[in-house]
Design a protein around this motif. Structure first.
Motif, PDB file in Angstrom:
ATOM      1  N   TYR A 159      -5.027   1.236  -5.686  1.00 37.54           N
ATOM      2  CA  TYR A 159      -5.790   0.870  -4.492  1.00 37.54           C
ATOM      3  C   TYR A 159      -4.863   0.341  -3.401  1.00 37.54           C
ATOM      4  O   TYR A 159      -3.881  -0.336  -3.691  1.00 37.54           O
ATOM      5  CB  TYR A 159      -6.798  -0.227  -4.847  1.00 37.54           C
ATOM      6  N   PRO A 160      -5.213   0.614  -2.145  1.00 38.68           N
ATOM      7  CA  PRO A 160      -6.288   1.477  -1.643  1.00 38.68           C
ATOM      8  C   PRO A 160      -5.935   2.949  -1.786  1.00 38.68           C
ATOM      9  O   PRO A 160      -4.776   3.340  -1.635  1.00 38.68           O
ATOM     10  CB  PRO A 160      -6.389   1.066  -0.177  1.00 38.68           C
ATOM     11  N   HIS A 161      -6.927   3.752  -2.070  1.00 41.44           N
ATOM     12  CA  HIS A 161      -6.725   5.184  -2.304  1.00 41.44           C
ATOM     13  C   HIS A 161      -6.510   5.923  -0.981  1.00 41.44           C
ATOM     14  O   HIS A 161      -7.360   6.633  -0.486  1.00 41.44           O
ATOM     15  CB  HIS A 161      -7.936   5.766  -3.029  1.00 41.44           C
ATOM     16  N   VAL A 209      -4.791   8.668  -5.707  1.00 36.94           N
ATOM     17  CA  VAL A 209      -5.773   7.872  -6.444  1.00 36.94           C
ATOM     18  C   VAL A 209      -5.079   7.124  -7.589  1.00 36.94           C
ATOM     19  O   VAL A 209      -5.694   6.787  -8.595  1.00 36.94           O
ATOM     20  CB  VAL A 209      -6.946   8.742  -6.956  1.00 36.94           C
ATOM     21  N   SER A 230     -10.277  -1.759   0.695  1.00 32.92           N
ATOM     22  CA  SER A 230      -8.981  -1.585   1.337  1.00 32.92           C
ATOM     23  C   SER A 230      -8.676  -2.856   2.131  1.00 32.92           C
ATOM     24  O   SER A 230      -9.571  -3.411   2.792  1.00 32.92           O
ATOM     25  CB  SER A 230      -9.018  -0.406   2.293  1.00 32.92           C
ATOM     26  N   PRO A 231      -7.429  -3.328   2.111  1.00 34.61           N
ATOM     27  CA  PRO A 231      -7.078  -4.500   2.928  1.00 34.61           C
ATOM     28  C   PRO A 231      -7.437  -4.306   4.402  1.00 34.61           C
ATOM     29  O   PRO A 231      -7.746  -5.292   5.094  1.00 34.61           O
ATOM     30  CB  PRO A 231      -5.563  -4.613   2.743  1.00 34.61           C
ATOM     31  N   TRP A 258      -1.498  11.599  -9.759  1.00 33.99           N
ATOM     32  CA  TRP A 258      -2.820  11.166  -9.296  1.00 33.99           C
ATOM     33  C   TRP A 258      -2.999  11.466  -7.810  1.00 33.99           C
ATOM     34  O   TRP A 258      -2.971  10.580  -6.954  1.00 33.99           O
ATOM     35  CB  TRP A 258      -3.061   9.712  -9.631  1.00 33.99           C
ATOM     36  N   TYR A 273      -6.514  17.523   3.630  1.00 37.16           N
ATOM     37  CA  TYR A 273      -6.055  16.157   3.403  1.00 37.16           C
ATOM     38  C   TYR A 273      -5.636  15.982   1.954  1.00 37.16           C
ATOM     39  O   TYR A 273      -6.312  16.466   1.042  1.00 37.16           O
ATOM     40  CB  TYR A 273      -7.181  15.146   3.673  1.00 37.16           C
ATOM     41  N   TRP A 283      -9.845   5.531   3.709  1.00 44.03           N
ATOM     42  CA  TRP A 283     -10.539   4.999   2.538  1.00 44.03           C
ATOM     43  C   TRP A 283     -10.856   3.525   2.771  1.00 44.03           C
ATOM     44  O   TRP A 283      -9.955   2.724   3.029  1.00 44.03           O
ATOM     45  CB  TRP A 283      -9.632   5.176   1.328  1.00 44.03           C
ATOM     46  N   THR A 331     -11.862   6.278 -11.280  1.00 43.25           N
ATOM     47  CA  THR A 331     -11.068   5.908 -10.099  1.00 43.25           C
ATOM     48  C   THR A 331      -9.868   6.826  -9.916  1.00 43.25           C
ATOM     49  O   THR A 331      -9.342   6.935  -8.812  1.00 43.25           O
ATOM     50  CB  THR A 331     -10.599   4.450 -10.181  1.00 43.25           C
ATOM     51  N   ILE A 332      -9.446   7.506 -10.975  1.00 43.52           N
ATOM     52  CA  ILE A 332      -8.314   8.423 -10.851  1.00 43.52           C
ATOM     53  C   ILE A 332      -8.752   9.848 -10.554  1.00 43.52           C
ATOM     54  O   ILE A 332      -7.929  10.752 -10.447  1.00 43.52           O
ATOM     55  CB  ILE A 332      -7.442   8.419 -12.111  1.00 43.52           C
ATOM     56  N   ALA A 364      -5.266  14.129  -5.076  1.00 45.13           N
ATOM     57  CA  ALA A 364      -6.345  15.080  -4.808  1.00 45.13           C
ATOM     58  C   ALA A 364      -6.126  15.721  -3.453  1.00 45.13           C
ATOM     59  O   ALA A 364      -5.507  15.132  -2.568  1.00 45.13           O
ATOM     60  CB  ALA A 364      -7.690  14.368  -4.850  1.00 45.13           C
ATOM     61  N   GLN A 423      -4.923  12.879  -0.941  1.00 41.10           N
ATOM     62  CA  GLN A 423      -5.328  11.502  -1.223  1.00 41.10           C
ATOM     63  C   GLN A 423      -4.697  11.065  -2.531  1.00 41.10           C
ATOM     64  O   GLN A 423      -4.842  11.750  -3.542  1.00 41.10           O
ATOM     65  CB  GLN A 423      -6.847  11.374  -1.339  1.00 41.10           C
ATOM     66  N   PHE A 454      -5.356   8.270   2.195  1.00 38.37           N
ATOM     67  CA  PHE A 454      -5.296   9.685   2.554  1.00 38.37           C
ATOM     68  C   PHE A 454      -4.059   9.966   3.399  1.00 38.37           C
ATOM     69  O   PHE A 454      -3.558   9.076   4.110  1.00 38.37           O
ATOM     70  CB  PHE A 454      -6.518  10.075   3.398  1.00 38.37           C
ATOM     71  N   LEU A 501      -9.181  10.833   7.745  1.00 37.08           N
ATOM     72  CA  LEU A 501     -10.007  10.096   6.793  1.00 37.08           C
ATOM     73  C   LEU A 501      -9.338   8.773   6.421  1.00 37.08           C
ATOM     74  O   LEU A 501      -8.126   8.735   6.185  1.00 37.08           O
ATOM     75  CB  LEU A 501     -10.205  10.931   5.528  1.00 37.08           C
ATOM     76  N   ASP A 513       0.829  -1.199   0.000  1.00 35.66           N
ATOM     77  CA  ASP A 513       0.000   0.000   0.000  1.00 35.66           C
ATOM     78  C   ASP A 513       0.874   1.263   0.000  1.00 35.66           C
ATOM     79  O   ASP A 513       1.977   1.264   0.543  1.00 35.66           O
ATOM     80  CB  ASP A 513      -0.897   0.028   1.241  1.00 35.66           C
TER      81      ASP A 513
END
Lengths: 107, 119
Positions: A94-96, A91, B61-62, A32, A87, B47, B102-103, A34, A89, A98, B45, A1
């Motif tokens: 995965y996982p996206h 993208v 998410s794992p 990528w 924050y 995800w 997704t992006i 945000a 993040q 933060f 936060l 991750d």
């Protein structure tokens, strides 16, 4: 991750100041990324997508830069409504995840 | 006007089941992704996962895989997040949010559903 690390965790500034928040990714995420703003008791709001593109309706005093693993969010000419938590993040994959957030407080 | 309206606050006991909802309106629901995001009290936060509203393509998410189930009923433009056995550590605010791809970032968010788990 992919781990996202923001700095500083908190910052104090005055109305009219320029503030920069940094977000680092543990691996290359290209552009990528945000940025979001969250005020207490409210849902986050999208500010910037693809590292540098201002989301619709977001004031031009917000700007984003960076690519790869190093990104910044700059607010030029702080307004009273800008005091909030920010924050990043990723993208890219995965996982996206933060970042942990940066709290912008009034000095 | 694009809106994501979430179901109301819940108070549950440990071990109980729960399903919360997120209803989209004002846009073509099936063309967008819905993500779920957790925010524990006073924290940042997290995800949890994402679902495509049309084909139910889901990625977790794992950290949340096996703990929650994300689903959708596109006939009523509603996404769901459910637990089969709540723990005290599941107490949090849960947000749904929309993304065009997704992006992309998450451009519209629900108001949040507060879940309290206490014996």
């Amino acid at each position: 991750d992919i781990q996202m690390t923001q700095s500083p965790s908190s910052v104090s500034a005055s109305v009219g100041d320029r503030v920069t928040i940094t977000c680092r990714a543990s691996q290359d995420i290209r552009s990528w990324l945000a940025w979001y703003q969250q005020k207490p008791g409210k849902a986050p709001k999208l500010l910037i997508v693809a590292a540098t593109t201002l989301h619709s309706g977001v004031p031009s005093r917000f700007s984003g830069r960076g690519s790869g693993t190093h990104f910044t969010l700059t607010i030029s000419g702080l307004q009273p409504e800008d005091f909030a938590t920010y924050y990043c993040q990723q993208v890219n994959s995965y996982p996206h995840s933060f970042g942990q957030g940066t709290k912008l407080q009034i000095k | 006007e694009v809106q994501l309206v979430q179901s109301g606050a819940e108070v549950k006991k440990p071990g109980e089941s729960l399903k919360i909802s997120c209803k989209g309106s004002g846009y073509s629901f099936a063309n967008y992704w819905i993500a779920w995001v957790r925010q524990m009290p006073g924290k940042g936060l997290e995800w949890m996962g994402i679902l495509h509203s049309d084909d139910s393509d889901i990625t977790y998410s794992p950290s949340f895989q096996g703990r929650v189930t994300i689903s959708v009923d596109k006939s009523i433009s509603t996404a769901y997040l459910q637990w089969s056995g709540l723990k005290a550590s599941d107490a949090a605010m849960y947000y749904c949010a929309r993304g065009a791809a997704t992006i992309d970032g998450l451009d519209y968010w629900g108001q949040g559903t507060l879940v309290t788990v206490s014996s």
